[in-house]
Design an enzyme around this catalytic site. Structure first.
Site, PDB file in Angstrom:
ATOM      1  N   HIS A   1       0.827  -1.201   0.000  1.00 40.52           N
ATOM      2  CA  HIS A   1       0.000   0.000   0.000  1.00 40.52           C
ATOM      3  C   HIS A   1       0.866   1.257   0.000  1.00 40.52           C
ATOM      4  O   HIS A   1       1.574   1.548   0.960  1.00 40.52           O
ATOM      5  CB  HIS A   1      -0.875  -0.027   1.254  1.00 40.52           C
ATOM      6  CG  HIS A   1      -1.799   1.137   1.384  1.00 40.52           C
ATOM      7  ND1 HIS A   1      -1.672   2.093   2.351  1.00 40.52           N
ATOM      8  CD2 HIS A   1      -2.880   1.480   0.648  1.00 40.52           C
ATOM      9  CE1 HIS A   1      -2.636   2.985   2.224  1.00 40.52           C
ATOM     10  NE2 HIS A   1      -3.392   2.634   1.199  1.00 40.52           N
TER      11      HIS A   1
ATOM     12  N   ASP B   1      -1.208   5.433  -6.374  1.00 38.13           N
ATOM     13  CA  ASP B   1      -2.326   6.374  -6.469  1.00 38.13           C
ATOM     14  C   ASP B   1      -1.897   7.418  -7.495  1.00 38.13           C
ATOM     15  O   ASP B   1      -0.757   7.881  -7.465  1.00 38.13           O
ATOM     16  CB  ASP B   1      -2.587   7.048  -5.119  1.00 38.13           C
ATOM     17  CG  ASP B   1      -3.115   6.065  -4.080  1.00 38.13           C
ATOM     18  OD1 ASP B   1      -4.064   5.328  -4.399  1.00 38.13           O
ATOM     19  OD2 ASP B   1      -2.588   6.044  -2.960  1.00 38.13           O
TER      20      ASP B   1
ATOM     21  N   HIS C   1      -0.916  10.283  -3.249  1.00 37.85           N
ATOM     22  CA  HIS C   1      -2.202   9.831  -2.701  1.00 37.85           C
ATOM     23  C   HIS C   1      -3.265  10.918  -2.716  1.00 37.85           C
ATOM     24  O   HIS C   1      -4.409  10.682  -3.085  1.00 37.85           O
ATOM     25  CB  HIS C   1      -2.046   9.317  -1.270  1.00 37.85           C
ATOM     26  CG  HIS C   1      -3.353   8.924  -0.680  1.00 37.85           C
ATOM     27  ND1 HIS C   1      -4.120   9.774   0.084  1.00 37.85           N
ATOM     28  CD2 HIS C   1      -4.072   7.782  -0.798  1.00 37.85           C
ATOM     29  CE1 HIS C   1      -5.243   9.171   0.430  1.00 37.85           C
ATOM     30  NE2 HIS C   1      -5.244   7.959  -0.095  1.00 37.85           N
TER      31      HIS C   1
ATOM     32  N   GLU D   1      -4.431   3.360  -8.835  1.00 32.86           N
ATOM     33  CA  GLU D   1      -5.759   3.879  -8.487  1.00 32.86           C
ATOM     34  C   GLU D   1      -5.937   5.250  -9.120  1.00 32.86           C
ATOM     35  O   GLU D   1      -5.073   6.121  -8.965  1.00 32.86           O
ATOM     36  CB  GLU D   1      -5.927   4.004  -6.963  1.00 32.86           C
ATOM     37  CG  GLU D   1      -7.292   4.616  -6.623  1.00 32.86           C
ATOM     38  CD  GLU D   1      -7.493   4.939  -5.139  1.00 32.86           C
ATOM     39  OE1 GLU D   1      -6.732   4.423  -4.300  1.00 32.86           O
ATOM     40  OE2 GLU D   1      -8.416   5.718  -4.864  1.00 32.86           O
TER      41      GLU D   1
HETATM   42  O1  G3P Z   1      -6.705   1.727  -2.932  1.00 32.85           O
HETATM   43  C1  G3P Z   1      -6.764   0.939  -1.800  1.00 32.85           C
HETATM   44  C2  G3P Z   1      -6.479   1.836  -0.669  1.00 32.85           C
HETATM   45  O2  G3P Z   1      -5.275   2.471  -0.958  1.00 32.85           O
HETATM   46  C3  G3P Z   1      -7.582   2.824  -0.556  1.00 32.85           C
HETATM   47  O3  G3P Z   1      -7.303   3.759   0.338  1.00 32.85           O
HETATM   48  O4  G3P Z   1      -7.131   6.130   0.631  1.00 32.85           O
HETATM   49  O5  G3P Z   1      -5.111   4.699   0.836  1.00 32.85           O
HETATM   50  O6  G3P Z   1      -6.077   5.183  -1.389  1.00 32.85           O
HETATM   51  P1  G3P Z   1      -6.351   4.997   0.072  1.00 32.85           P
HETATM   52 CA    CA Z   2      -5.154   3.748  -2.985  1.00 28.64          CA
END
Ligand code: G3P
Ligand code: CA
Length: 344
Positions: free
Chosen positions: A36, A65, A78, A171
């Protein structure tokens, strides 16, 4: 001939044990670890260093992201703003919007190249306070905001030099925000992925978004226009965003467009669970019945981040991977999830 019968039974037992072990290993091999924002528990999120570390730790997929700059470049960040993870406020103080934020979309890539990236922080009493105090110290060493192409080239380069095939997991961030600013970020991302050879569902990639409306556009328009197919993942932060997804046939309806779902982990095992009474929801069973994989987020081991129903980070992984039966987890600590699956 009791001895022979014993030998026969022993052989059969060993065979059964081996078969069970093989099946168990196969089942675990199908479960994946998604780094992540990279190995963000150890290095500043979304830096190339954090991605290289995640790669070396054995993650199956590494997350990106993605947001867009004013000159239509795709960067790995992000937030749609730069102020939580860079020194933008010091370097470009006059570029702040009325809401006190510095939006990546207001900056060119050349300007973003001038920024130092760091651990996430907030300003309290005029001072920067690091969000996760146990992580990499803010203000130490030198980090920058990478482009999506730089990051794909890093991962593909490592795939070549190591002989592995580690996947990417981009993402599309705030697609509606980008559209309102006249930018079709999804088409730009899909074109870039295509240019790097991601063109079919067999390729090691999941493309994710929180926006169901955007997921539909990607599935119905953008991918067909490019003549490619990719595995799509619908992210779900809670019931309120799309209540219909939680109805009995919700996952079936979603599966027309998505190959997987990425729920907040509290949607899989209720946050009100206790050690003695785990509340595993129907989410995973329904998604699996609809043919979709389930990759919840986010598994962290910083102080206060392991829910009270789990004894430890590894216990949390055990509960989610094997009691709730998820297919993968997004974690800031990919080494711990890789070790957990290897050793189980
Ligand atoms: O994309 C999965 C996870 O990363 C979603 O949460 O806010 O960290 O992008 P975020
Ligand atoms: Ca994410």
């Amino acid at each position: 001939m009791p001895f022979l019968r014993f030998r026969f039974n022993l052989t059969k037992t060993i065979g059964l044990l081996l078969m069970t072990a093989t099946l168990s290993a196969q089942a675990q091999a199908l479960k994946v670890v998604i780094a992540h924002r990279g190995a963000s528990g150890y290095m500043p999120e979304h830096t190339l260093q954090a991605k290289a570390m995640a790669y070396a730790m054995g993650a199956d997929f590494i997350e990106q992201d993605v947001v867009m700059t004013s000159d239509d470049q795709l960067i790995v960040l992000h937030d749609i703003t730069l102020d939580r993870t860079t020194d933008v406020a010091e370097r470009f103080p006059d570029r702040v919007r009325e809401d006190g934020r510095y939006y990546a979309i207001d900056f060119t890539l050349a300007e973003i190249r001038q920024l130092q990236a760091s651990e996430g922080f907030k300003i309290e009493d005029g001072e920067k306070q690091q969000d996760y105090t146990e992580r990499f110290p803010m203000g130490k060493s030198t980090f920058s905001v990478p482009t999506l192409s730089e990051e794909i080239e890093l991962i593909q380069g490592l795939n070549k030099s190591t002989g592995k095939n580690i996947g990417v997991y981009p993402e599309i961030k705030s697609p509606e925000f980008h559209r309102e600013a006249g930018k079709d970020i999804s088409t730009a991302v899909v074109k870039m992925l295509k240019s790097y050879g991601y063109t079919s569902k067999q390729d090691k990639i999941f493309l994710q978004t929180f926006s169901f409306e955007e997921l539909q556009i990607i599935h119905e328009q953008i991918l067909p226009a490019e003549g490619i197919e990719l595995n799509l993942v619908q992210l779900i932060s809670g019931v309120s965003a799309y209540p219909w997804m939680f109805e009995e046939d919700g996952m079936e309806k979603l599966s027309v467009f998505a190959d997987g779902v990425g729920p907040d982990k509290g949607l899989v095992v209720s946050r009100s669970s206790q050690e003695t009474s785990l509340q595993v929801t129907e989410f995973v069973a329904r998604a699996h019945a609809a043919g979709m994989q389930v990759h919840p987020y986010t598994y962290r081991l910083d102080p206060g981040q392991v829910p009270a129903y789990a004894d430890s980070f590894e216990d949390l992984l055990e509960i989610h991977y094997f009691r709730a039966n998820v297919d993968g987890v997004f974690t800031d600590f990919p080494d711990r999830a890789v070790d957990f699956l290897r050793n189980r």
